[in-house]
Design an enzyme around this catalytic site. Structure first.
Site, PDB file in Angstrom:
ATOM      1  N   ASP A 195       0.851  -1.082  -0.015  1.00 51.57           N
ATOM      2  CA  ASP A 195      -0.114   0.023  -0.066  1.00 51.57           C
ATOM      3  C   ASP A 195       0.981   1.001  -0.072  1.00 51.57           C
ATOM      4  O   ASP A 195       0.039   2.336  -0.327  1.00 51.57           O
ATOM      5  CB  ASP A 195      -0.893  -0.141   1.055  1.00 51.57           C
ATOM      6  CG  ASP A 195      -2.025  -0.943   1.048  1.00 51.57           C
ATOM      7  OD1 ASP A 195      -2.225  -1.423  -0.270  1.00 51.57           O
ATOM      8  OD2 ASP A 195      -2.777  -1.359   1.970  1.00 51.57           O
ATOM      9  N   VAL A 221      -7.570   2.691   0.756  1.00 54.25           N
ATOM     10  CA  VAL A 221      -7.055   2.120  -0.281  1.00 54.25           C
ATOM     11  C   VAL A 221      -7.771   0.998  -0.578  1.00 54.25           C
ATOM     12  O   VAL A 221      -7.850  -0.148   0.157  1.00 54.25           O
ATOM     13  CB  VAL A 221      -5.241   1.579   0.191  1.00 54.25           C
ATOM     14  CG1 VAL A 221      -4.717   1.151  -0.929  1.00 54.25           C
ATOM     15  CG2 VAL A 221      -4.841   2.582   1.094  1.00 54.25           C
ATOM     16  N   GLY A 222      -8.721   1.272  -1.653  1.00 58.61           N
ATOM     17  CA  GLY A 222      -9.557   0.165  -2.362  1.00 58.61           C
ATOM     18  C   GLY A 222     -10.514  -0.209  -1.241  1.00 58.61           C
ATOM     19  O   GLY A 222     -11.219   0.554  -0.637  1.00 58.61           O
ATOM     20  N   ASN A 223     -10.572  -1.489  -0.716  1.00 62.49           N
ATOM     21  CA  ASN A 223     -11.723  -2.033  -0.112  1.00 62.49           C
ATOM     22  C   ASN A 223     -11.406  -1.639   1.719  1.00 62.49           C
ATOM     23  O   ASN A 223     -12.332  -1.776   2.409  1.00 62.49           O
ATOM     24  CB  ASN A 223     -11.840  -3.519   0.068  1.00 62.49           C
ATOM     25  CG  ASN A 223     -10.479  -4.246  -0.217  1.00 62.49           C
ATOM     26  OD1 ASN A 223      -9.648  -3.926  -0.606  1.00 62.49           O
ATOM     27  ND2 ASN A 223     -10.497  -5.331   0.791  1.00 62.49           N
ATOM     28  N   TYR A 224      -9.842  -1.566   1.827  1.00 61.80           N
ATOM     29  CA  TYR A 224      -9.642  -1.320   3.347  1.00 61.80           C
ATOM     30  C   TYR A 224      -9.463   0.115   3.681  1.00 61.80           C
ATOM     31  O   TYR A 224      -9.225   0.918   2.810  1.00 61.80           O
ATOM     32  CB  TYR A 224      -8.343  -1.914   3.515  1.00 61.80           C
ATOM     33  CG  TYR A 224      -8.568  -3.409   4.158  1.00 61.80           C
ATOM     34  CD1 TYR A 224      -8.797  -3.586   5.550  1.00 61.80           C
ATOM     35  CD2 TYR A 224      -8.441  -4.462   3.675  1.00 61.80           C
ATOM     36  CE1 TYR A 224      -8.959  -4.636   6.411  1.00 61.80           C
ATOM     37  CE2 TYR A 224      -8.735  -5.794   4.121  1.00 61.80           C
ATOM     38  CZ  TYR A 224      -9.052  -5.841   5.490  1.00 61.80           C
ATOM     39  OH  TYR A 224      -9.135  -6.904   6.136  1.00 61.80           O
ATOM     40  N   ASP A 225      -9.633   0.414   4.957  1.00 57.22           N
ATOM     41  CA  ASP A 225      -9.397   1.734   5.537  1.00 57.22           C
ATOM     42  C   ASP A 225      -8.518   1.758   6.434  1.00 57.22           C
ATOM     43  O   ASP A 225      -8.756   0.628   7.658  1.00 57.22           O
ATOM     44  CB  ASP A 225     -10.686   2.469   6.078  1.00 57.22           C
ATOM     45  CG  ASP A 225     -11.761   2.647   4.686  1.00 57.22           C
ATOM     46  OD1 ASP A 225     -12.119   1.427   4.372  1.00 57.22           O
ATOM     47  OD2 ASP A 225     -11.907   3.679   4.585  1.00 57.22           O
ATOM     48  N   TYR A 226      -7.329   2.421   6.920  1.00 60.88           N
ATOM     49  CA  TYR A 226      -6.584   2.318   7.962  1.00 60.88           C
ATOM     50  C   TYR A 226      -6.426   3.599   8.560  1.00 60.88           C
ATOM     51  O   TYR A 226      -6.253   4.752   7.847  1.00 60.88           O
ATOM     52  CB  TYR A 226      -5.052   1.825   7.237  1.00 60.88           C
ATOM     53  CG  TYR A 226      -5.005   0.565   6.448  1.00 60.88           C
ATOM     54  CD1 TYR A 226      -5.068  -0.577   7.362  1.00 60.88           C
ATOM     55  CD2 TYR A 226      -4.939   0.526   5.214  1.00 60.88           C
ATOM     56  CE1 TYR A 226      -4.729  -1.708   6.812  1.00 60.88           C
ATOM     57  CE2 TYR A 226      -4.898  -0.763   4.605  1.00 60.88           C
ATOM     58  CZ  TYR A 226      -4.768  -1.950   5.485  1.00 60.88           C
ATOM     59  OH  TYR A 226      -4.779  -3.305   4.683  1.00 60.88           O
ATOM     60  N   GLY A 276       4.452   1.337  -1.324  1.00 63.11           N
ATOM     61  CA  GLY A 276       5.296   1.437  -2.593  1.00 63.11           C
ATOM     62  C   GLY A 276       4.541   1.088  -3.790  1.00 63.11           C
ATOM     63  O   GLY A 276       4.989   1.804  -4.899  1.00 63.11           O
ATOM     64  N   ASP A 313      14.399   6.139  12.585  1.00 62.31           N
ATOM     65  CA  ASP A 313      15.707   6.628  12.640  1.00 62.31           C
ATOM     66  C   ASP A 313      16.056   7.331  14.034  1.00 62.31           C
ATOM     67  O   ASP A 313      15.623   8.302  14.327  1.00 62.31           O
ATOM     68  CB  ASP A 313      15.603   7.673  11.527  1.00 62.31           C
ATOM     69  CG  ASP A 313      17.140   8.163  11.385  1.00 62.31           C
ATOM     70  OD1 ASP A 313      18.092   8.090  12.399  1.00 62.31           O
ATOM     71  OD2 ASP A 313      17.490   8.827  10.600  1.00 62.31           O
ATOM     72  N   ASP A 358      25.236   5.798  13.863  1.00 66.29           N
ATOM     73  CA  ASP A 358      24.000   6.239  13.426  1.00 66.29           C
ATOM     74  C   ASP A 358      23.224   5.312  12.829  1.00 66.29           C
ATOM     75  O   ASP A 358      23.373   4.910  11.667  1.00 66.29           O
ATOM     76  CB  ASP A 358      24.472   7.274  12.389  1.00 66.29           C
ATOM     77  CG  ASP A 358      23.204   8.216  12.203  1.00 66.29           C
ATOM     78  OD1 ASP A 358      22.002   7.741  12.697  1.00 66.29           O
ATOM     79  OD2 ASP A 358      23.321   9.096  11.368  1.00 66.29           O
TER      80      ASP A 358
HETATM   81 NI    NI Z   1      -7.766  -7.937   7.188  1.00 62.16          NI
END
Ligand code: NI
Length: 662
Positions: free
Chosen positions: A304, A385-390, A306, A446, A587
């Site tokens: 989702d 993103v399409g069918n999913y929501d985050y 890249g 980082d 680092d």
């Molecule tokens: Ni799932």
């Protein structure tokens, strides 16, 4: 994000979100240099951050921007760095699709596939076989193609499945038309292949949760209002570069088309001294591998970040619905596919939350009873993103804890359910299946705990063998193992041992002389569930370990590589860490994989209640004692400010008597 002049040369100005005039200036330069043809789409546009080492040394260079371009009439793609202050192209690279991978998906691909598939005779025949003759009701869903077969190499493909949408208001995910896979070359506009594997009935039951009348249920009664008010306003300030200051914390908020929220220069105050914790934090990649190896789904793995650039799908959040309380919103400024500025209003939500008790004790000997409430600063955004929501919720707490909670919701990806005993999917409604899958995230952390040079130790509980040192067999210790090189530092969690990773600064000492540190607490849920020789393992190797540690390098930003779309694999972390560089007291960057392994259940349909995943970073000998002792009691709600002592009246004496009597 607020505007400002571009000639301001400060570190925070160098790291701030995009400004509309910078996007416009870059577009003009790209056009002038012949890189923006009639059919060119700007796939990605974002800040090309200056090398951290230069910035921290006080050299602030003119801002540069990275643009990934594709000519959709030829597929020719460029990776360009532009400097608007200098009015020039800094670098330009022509991509070789077979070697480098391809630029992320552009929006036109979504509409194009349905258009061309709708006219393909092979697909039409497959639909007719299923009694589906009204093409206008058939939604063609494009999916990134994964790994290409030999005869597909070099092409830009989408693999497409079909859903029946009975009416314009009908949830198409409820009616998968299973067994038919169309492959589309989105550059030539050609349907390369249509395969009809199996004919399964289209599930009939609707899933129209968005229609209040659909379920036939009355609204749940008896819900009384909860109002959250902050009469004096929030306890934070935010400046024009997105630098947030809140009760000892300081952090810079920015937003990127690929990663979404990005935090820079996260520091916390300790006794009047500002002490760094993180130079930069973001979600640098996520992958959703599906576990059905059948011919229609073996390739189904959505990257989702890249492939799709999840930040570009940020929602505009609505007060009272998406966020409640005293909310400060920031807009996200992005570039659209034409290279013009595009503002997502109210994309970032910033607020404070009460988190219940932070610390408390009622002491029998002193007869005192003291408690303090916790609260956290929440910086969040939501994407579809399409069918999913985050939803991505970053929390900064009064005790120095940093936490990320990812909330997964939306609609599960569906299939026709082949029948009882099918091992790779669950049945959610009559004949409707949901293939097993994972949601695996890579946090790029980082770290600058107390300063730039850090080291990582693995801490875990250790049993001590019964013997002269442990005669009762009840002793246990904590083992400490330094992870000295990149290969040492590729680790899995082990919750049976309480395994955690301590990031410390060997040259900065705390109150009792030990190094100051922060501990990464993993959830320790499953990593990638795929064979090591599989295509998805090669492409998403980052997700096969919970922890990776690399030395900082300005070019190492994305754990599955820069061009994930149609990349055969091996890029990013597996390529970099093959050199097995030293990561001890230098680092370093931590890459932490976490996520959900989702075996869908009936309750996930038709819209899934939030499932959560994330990680916690806690200070570890960073402060000399509990850093929240200085919190005042809450005088507003308690006449004695959350402190009872014998002098404060009979109520407490009663409690003490009760305790003694127990
Ligand atoms: Ni799932």
């Amino acid at each position: 994000m607020p505007h400002q002049t571009t000639d301001k040369r400060t570190v925070s100005a160098a790291l701030a979100s995009l400004r509309t005039e910078e996007i416009e200036a870059c577009k003009a330069i790209l056009g002038r240099e012949g890189l923006l043809g009639e059919n060119t789409h700007v796939s990605y546009f974002g800040l090309a951050e200056q090398d951290k080492r230069e910035l921290l040394a006080g050299t602030v260079a003119p801002r540069r921007f990275r643009a990934m371009l594709i000519d959709m009439s030829t597929g020719v793609s460029h990776d360009v760095v532009v400097c608007p202050d200098e009015g020039r192209i800094v670098t330009v690279k022509l991509l070789d699709a077979t070697v480098d991978g391809q630029v992320p998906v552009v929006l036109v691909e979504f509409s194009l596939v349905e258009e061309v598939v709708h006219t393909d005779e092979r697909w039409l025949e497959a639909m007719r076989k299923r009694g589906l003759t009204d093409v206008s009701r058939l939604r063609v869903n494009p999916m990134t193609a994964g790994v290409l077969r030999d005869d597909e190499r070099g092409r830009r493909l989408q693999r497409c499945v079909t859903f029946l949408q009975k009416t314009p208001d009908d949830l198409g995910w409820a009616h998968p038309v299973d067994g038919v896979l169309a492959t589309v070359d989105v550059v030539t506009g050609e349907v390369v292949d249509v395969v009809d594997y199996a004919q399964l009935p289209v599930p009939e039951e609707d899933g129209n949760f968005h229609d209040p009348a659909w379920s036939g249920q009355p609204a749940r009664a008896g819900i009384k209002p909860i109002e959250i008010t902050q009469p004096d306003g929030p306890s934070f300030t935010i400046d024009e570069d997105g630098v947030l200051n809140w009760l000892g914390w300081s952090l810079q908020v920015s937003f990127d088309q690929r990663e979404g929220l990005v935090f820079h220069q996260v520091s916390v105050e300790d006794g009047g001294v500002r002490r760094p914790v993180l130079y930069r934090a973001s979600i640098a990649e996520m992958v959703v591998p599906y576990g059905d190896p059948g011919p229609q789904r073996w390739f189904q793995n959505f990257f989702d970040c890249g492939e799709y650039l999840l930040g570009g799908f940020a929602n505009s959040l609505e007060l009272g619905c998406d966020c409640v309380g005293d909310i400060t919103y920031l807009d996200a400024v992005l570039a659209d596919n034409a290279g013009n500025p595009r503002t997502v209003p109210q994309a970032i939500c910033i607020h404070e939350e009460d988190t219940g008790i932070l610390w408390k004790h009622s002491d029998t000997w002193t007869s005192s009873s003291v408690s303090r409430r916790g609260r956290r600063l929440v910086v969040s955004f939501f994407v579809t993103v399409g069918n999913y929501d985050y939803g991505f919720y970053w929390y900064f707490s009064l005790d120095g804890t940093i936490e990320l909670e990812v909330k997964a919701t939306g609609v599960v990806f569906t299939s026709a359910y082949p029948g009882e005993g099918y091992p790779y999917a669950q049945q959610l409604a009559p004949g409707l299946g949901a293939p097993h899958h994972q949601h695996l995230f890579s946090a790029r952390l980082d770290m600058t705990v107390g300063g730039v040079d850090n080291a990582v130790d693995e801490l875990e509980a250790a049993l001590v063998p019964r013997g002269p040192e442990n005669p009762t067999g009840s002793g246990f210790t904590q083992s400490v193992t330094r992870l000295r090189t990149e290969l040492d530092a590729q680790r899995l969690a082990d919750n049976t041992k309480g395994r955690v990773w301590l990031v410390s600064n060997p040259s900065v000492r705390g109150r009792l002389g030990g190094p100051v540190g922060y501990v990464l607490y993993p959830e320790g849920k499953p990593v990638l569930l795929a064979d090591e020789e599989s295509d998805i393992h090669r492409r998403a190797t980052f997700s096969s370990k919970h922890l990776w540690v690399t030395p900082y390098s300005p070019d190492e930003n994305y754990p599955a590589g820069d061009f994930v779309n149609l990349h055969p694999g091996g890029a990013g972390l597996p390529a970099w860490t093959a050199a097995n560089r030293d990561v001890d007291n230098t680092d370093i960057v931590l890459w932490h994989t976490f996520g959900l392994t989702h075996f869908p259940r009936l309750e996930d349909w038709p819209v899934m209640p939030v499932d959560s995943t994330g990680f916690v970073l806690k200070p570890h000998n960073f402060f000399g004692r509990n850093p929240a002792l200085d919190l005042p009691g809450s005088a507003a709600h308690s006449e004695h400010g959350c402190e009872h002592s014998p002098a404060q009246g009979p109520e407490h004496a009663d409690n003490a008597d009760n305790e003694e009597n127990q």
